[in-house]
Motif scaffolding. Structure first.
Motif, PDB file in Angstrom:
ATOM      1  N   ASN A 262       8.075  -3.333  -0.634  1.00 26.66           N
ATOM      2  CA  ASN A 262       6.653  -2.417  -0.530  1.00 26.66           C
ATOM      3  C   ASN A 262       6.824  -1.824  -1.701  1.00 26.66           C
ATOM      4  O   ASN A 262       7.488  -1.172  -2.016  1.00 26.66           O
ATOM      5  CB  ASN A 262       6.715  -1.815   0.880  1.00 26.66           C
ATOM      6  CG  ASN A 262       5.455  -1.322   1.180  1.00 26.66           C
ATOM      7  OD1 ASN A 262       4.478  -1.292   0.301  1.00 26.66           O
ATOM      8  ND2 ASN A 262       5.276  -0.965   2.392  1.00 26.66           N
ATOM      9  N   THR A 264       3.065  -0.334  -2.904  1.00 24.65           N
ATOM     10  CA  THR A 264       1.930   0.678  -2.963  1.00 24.65           C
ATOM     11  C   THR A 264       2.112   1.760  -1.914  1.00 24.65           C
ATOM     12  O   THR A 264       2.104   2.924  -2.575  1.00 24.65           O
ATOM     13  CB  THR A 264       0.868   0.111  -2.606  1.00 24.65           C
ATOM     14  OG1 THR A 264       0.982  -0.637  -1.415  1.00 24.65           O
ATOM     15  CG2 THR A 264       0.183  -1.079  -3.703  1.00 24.65           C
ATOM     16  N   GLU A 426      -2.961  -8.194  -8.785  1.00 26.19           N
ATOM     17  CA  GLU A 426      -3.519  -7.455  -7.629  1.00 26.19           C
ATOM     18  C   GLU A 426      -2.964  -8.527  -6.476  1.00 26.19           C
ATOM     19  O   GLU A 426      -2.314  -7.752  -5.472  1.00 26.19           O
ATOM     20  CB  GLU A 426      -4.925  -7.892  -7.693  1.00 26.19           C
ATOM     21  CG  GLU A 426      -5.614  -7.297  -6.213  1.00 26.19           C
ATOM     22  CD  GLU A 426      -7.181  -7.975  -6.109  1.00 26.19           C
ATOM     23  OE1 GLU A 426      -7.973  -7.634  -5.056  1.00 26.19           O
ATOM     24  OE2 GLU A 426      -7.537  -8.414  -7.373  1.00 26.19           O
ATOM     25  N   TYR A 427      -2.561  -9.519  -6.712  1.00 26.65           N
ATOM     26  CA  TYR A 427      -2.327 -10.604  -5.636  1.00 26.65           C
ATOM     27  C   TYR A 427      -0.851 -10.180  -5.440  1.00 26.65           C
ATOM     28  O   TYR A 427      -0.222 -10.085  -4.234  1.00 26.65           O
ATOM     29  CB  TYR A 427      -2.197 -11.988  -6.247  1.00 26.65           C
ATOM     30  CG  TYR A 427      -1.542 -13.086  -5.302  1.00 26.65           C
ATOM     31  CD1 TYR A 427      -1.967 -13.549  -4.194  1.00 26.65           C
ATOM     32  CD2 TYR A 427      -0.286 -13.491  -5.761  1.00 26.65           C
ATOM     33  CE1 TYR A 427      -1.188 -14.367  -3.450  1.00 26.65           C
ATOM     34  CE2 TYR A 427       0.613 -14.248  -5.062  1.00 26.65           C
ATOM     35  CZ  TYR A 427       0.030 -14.695  -3.753  1.00 26.65           C
ATOM     36  OH  TYR A 427       0.760 -15.695  -3.159  1.00 26.65           O
ATOM     37  N   ASN A 430      -0.488  -6.899  -3.286  1.00 31.03           N
ATOM     38  CA  ASN A 430      -0.736  -7.204  -2.092  1.00 31.03           C
ATOM     39  C   ASN A 430      -0.103  -8.129  -1.038  1.00 31.03           C
ATOM     40  O   ASN A 430       0.209  -8.013   0.007  1.00 31.03           O
ATOM     41  CB  ASN A 430      -2.174  -7.846  -1.742  1.00 31.03           C
ATOM     42  CG  ASN A 430      -3.492  -6.954  -2.265  1.00 31.03           C
ATOM     43  OD1 ASN A 430      -3.172  -5.546  -2.316  1.00 31.03           O
ATOM     44  ND2 ASN A 430      -4.480  -7.478  -2.737  1.00 31.03           N
ATOM     45  N   SER A 433       3.002  -5.909  -0.271  1.00 29.46           N
ATOM     46  CA  SER A 433       2.945  -4.342   0.040  1.00 29.46           C
ATOM     47  C   SER A 433       2.214  -4.246   1.342  1.00 29.46           C
ATOM     48  O   SER A 433       1.294  -5.298   1.708  1.00 29.46           O
ATOM     49  CB  SER A 433       2.158  -3.407  -0.790  1.00 29.46           C
ATOM     50  OG  SER A 433       2.876  -3.558  -2.145  1.00 29.46           O
ATOM     51  N   THR A 434       2.232  -3.117   2.126  1.00 32.25           N
ATOM     52  CA  THR A 434       1.258  -3.054   3.245  1.00 32.25           C
ATOM     53  C   THR A 434       0.204  -2.451   3.006  1.00 32.25           C
ATOM     54  O   THR A 434      -0.997  -2.692   3.656  1.00 32.25           O
ATOM     55  CB  THR A 434       2.264  -2.048   4.484  1.00 32.25           C
ATOM     56  OG1 THR A 434       2.780  -0.949   3.594  1.00 32.25           O
ATOM     57  CG2 THR A 434       3.375  -2.703   4.917  1.00 32.25           C
ATOM     58  N   LYS A 436      -2.926  -2.377   1.055  1.00 32.38           N
ATOM     59  CA  LYS A 436      -3.646  -3.437   0.035  1.00 32.38           C
ATOM     60  C   LYS A 436      -4.502  -2.695  -0.975  1.00 32.38           C
ATOM     61  O   LYS A 436      -5.191  -1.686  -0.897  1.00 32.38           O
ATOM     62  CB  LYS A 436      -4.277  -4.294   0.920  1.00 32.38           C
ATOM     63  CG  LYS A 436      -3.579  -4.839   2.148  1.00 32.38           C
ATOM     64  CD  LYS A 436      -2.316  -5.765   1.622  1.00 32.38           C
ATOM     65  CE  LYS A 436      -1.591  -6.281   2.628  1.00 32.38           C
ATOM     66  NZ  LYS A 436      -0.413  -7.194   2.325  1.00 32.38           N
ATOM     67  N   GLY A 438      -7.539  -3.795  -4.013  1.00 34.03           N
ATOM     68  CA  GLY A 438      -8.893  -4.715  -4.129  1.00 34.03           C
ATOM     69  C   GLY A 438      -9.498  -4.500  -5.484  1.00 34.03           C
ATOM     70  O   GLY A 438      -9.136  -3.957  -6.550  1.00 34.03           O
ATOM     71  N   SER A 520       2.084 -18.317   0.954  1.00 35.49           N
ATOM     72  CA  SER A 520       2.305 -17.440   1.960  1.00 35.49           C
ATOM     73  C   SER A 520       3.582 -17.460   2.706  1.00 35.49           C
ATOM     74  O   SER A 520       4.196 -16.490   3.078  1.00 35.49           O
ATOM     75  CB  SER A 520       1.096 -17.211   2.841  1.00 35.49           C
ATOM     76  OG  SER A 520       0.824 -18.521   3.677  1.00 35.49           O
TER      77      SER A 520
END
Length: 527
Positions: A262, A264, A426-427, A430, A433-434, A436, A438, A520
């Motif tokens: 994680n 962020t 950005e991808y 996300n 990390s929990t 997110k 944008g 994913s």
């Protein structure tokens, strides 16, 4: 020069887990500037009203660029030169030089930052018998540092030299022990100790006569200040200065995190812990200044030396001499400076050590020894002499307010506008990390931050060119000020030209981007 053939690289060191990373990142962020810079900056820029631009700067620039550093280091798994080499693709040899510029800035800061910790260590010892006497200002400049006129002094000051050597030995020992046993262990011990010591100091300060007057001076808002652009510049500068962003530290630290880690949420913890410590420092410092003003029969606005070196080594010793239990208070204050400075220093020098280690194929033990030995010699030559304070002041101004801000502008423009890697980063954030991010993150870091930083950089360069700095002679500013920036640029060019012992180019970022139908699933299974 061509890149050397690829050879197998040793497994990358890692933090033991999220707690170790968070403590180490906090240790880097919480440094000398939290204690001696923030309170004075807040007081001089609107008092309580300053908290508004300060928090806005945190949200719109501090956190976005902190997340950017995390994403770069974690995705491309390396020191600053390695990361910018890999993200550059076909122009990797050009972008690598940006990483080396950050390494050079960290190298320069490490040289003088060590000296300040050495001073704090000396004053920790001096606190036991209040050796500075009744005139701490003269003691600092005349007896301890033995300051002379601006020049190139070869007269060493033993009282500065000995603690400086001691600090360098300790730094090299920590870095040579590695990420887990050195950096992480030092921070896990030092940060709680710093928190306890400083909390005791603040609580004691709150019960001093005049403490309330000091807090009123700090927190009474001057709302008119919000209309002054320089106040907003000060807020963004403080956030940038205190979070250790844009000169390789967080890029390097995040590269030691596990693939599935994680990013962020720990970033939020680090940022808000850092800001909380700054507020705590403001309370402690101004409660103490309120006592000093009460003792002097004056007001806060009539006091000199409420920030920087003057606050720590002139004003605070004078306060300690007048307060009940002064020696203990002095030990707590200077002990806190040593702990806060040391945890930041090891993060700064890890940027240099990691870059040299990866470029030249050194081991995690030998790289800190080589870097530390070279740094120690230069640091001693520059800052244990009678002109050490003057050189430190000038180099700090140029390295922080020109070098780091220039680096931040180039990084944001290069990553988002030249290389077009914003969506990928950005991808990545996300995917692991929990919390997110944008489009708002992309706007802050790709548009707002570079515009604001460019304006700040322009204003600072204009002021330094037109007005000089601190009444120093022009030749001295050219040598130690602009010369610092020229050195970093030349170092970046030269170090980029050397061959890599192990090619950094054969590397595949994880998770895959653009995502495939099964990416994913791979992300969930990633280690």
């Amino acid at each position: 020069m061509s890149t050397a053939p690829s050879t197998a690289a040793p497994p990358r060191e890692q933090w033991t887990g999220q707690f170790g990373f968070i403590m180490s990142a906090i240790g880097s962020a919480v440094g000398l500037g939290n204690i001696w810079r923030f309170p004075g900056v807040a007081y001089e820029n609107g008092g309580g009203a300053f908290l508004i631009p300060y928090l806005i700067a945190l949200v719109t620039a501090g956190l976005p660029i902190l997340f950017l550093d995390y994403a770069l280091g974690h995705r491309f798994r390396g020191s600053a030169p390695t990361v910018f080499r890999r993200i550059g693709g076909r122009i990797g040899r050009f972008t690598e030089s940006l990483g080396w510029f950050q390494v050079a800035i960290a190298f320069v800061i490490g040289l003088y930052y060590t000296a300040i910790i050495g001073w704090a260590l000396s004053y920790f010892v001096f606190s036991f018998d209040l050796r500075w006497g009744d005139d701490p200002t003269s003691f600092l400049t005349d007896e301890y540092l033995q300051v002379s006129e601006p020049g190139l002094s070869t007269t060493f000051v033993p009282g500065v030299l000995i603690p400086l050597v001691f600090v360098w030995v300790a730094v090299i020992a920590v870095l040579a022990a590695g990420v887990k046993k050195g950096l992480e262990r030092a921070n896990v011990i030092a940060i709680p100790a710093l928190g306890v010591a400083f909390l005791v100091l603040v609580v004691r300060a709150l019960f001093l006569d005049g403490a309330v007057d000091g807090l009123n001076a700090l927190f009474t808002p001057n709302w008119a200040a919000l209309g002054d652009p320089s106040v907003w510049i000060a807020a963004y500068s403080q956030i940038f200065f205190s979070l250790s962003i844009a000169f390789g530290i967080m890029v390097t630290y995040s590269s030691y995190r596990k693939r599935r880690a994680n990013l962020t949420t720990p970033g939020l913890v680090v940022a808000f812990t850092n800001c909380s410590f700054e507020l705590l420092a403001g309370i402690g410092v101004f409660a103490t200044l309120g006592f000093f003003a009460f003792q002097q029969g004056t007001t806060i606005d009539q006091l000199d030396g409420i920030t920087g070196v003057g606050l720590s080594f002139m004003t605070f010793p004078a306060i300690v001499s007048q307060m009940p239990g002064g020696p203990l208070f002095g030990c707590l204050f200077f002990g806190s400076l040593v702990l806060a400075g040391f945890t930041s220093l090891i993060s700064i020098l890890q940027v240099v050590s990691a870059g040299v280690q990866e470029k030249f194929g050194l081991t995690s033990r030998s790289a800190p020894v080589v870097v530390g030995a070279v740094s120690a010699v230069l640091s001693i030559l520059l800052f244990s002499t009678t002109t050490g304070l003057l050189a430190l002041d000038v180099m700090d101004e140029w390295a922080n307010n020109i070098g780091i801000e220039f680096s931040a502008v180039v990084v944001t423009v290069l990553v988002f506008w030249v290389l077009r890697r914003g969506r990928e980063l950005e991808y990545h954030l996300n995917a692991v990390s929990t919390f997110k991010v944008g489009r708002i993150w992309l706007f802050f870091v790709a548009v707002l931050a570079p515009v604001l930083l460019t304006y700040m950089l322009y204003e600072r360069i204009k002021d330094l060119v037109l007005d000089g700095y601190s009444d120093m002679p022009g030749w001295y500013l050219a040598t130690f000020g602009w010369g610092t920036i020229v050195f970093c640029i030349i170092a970046a060019i030269v170090l980029t030209a050397f061959r890599w012992v192990r090619s950094p180019d054969e590397f595949t970022p994880w998770p895959p981007y653009p995502p495939t139908p099964t990416s994913s699933e791979r992300t969930e299974a990633g280690a």
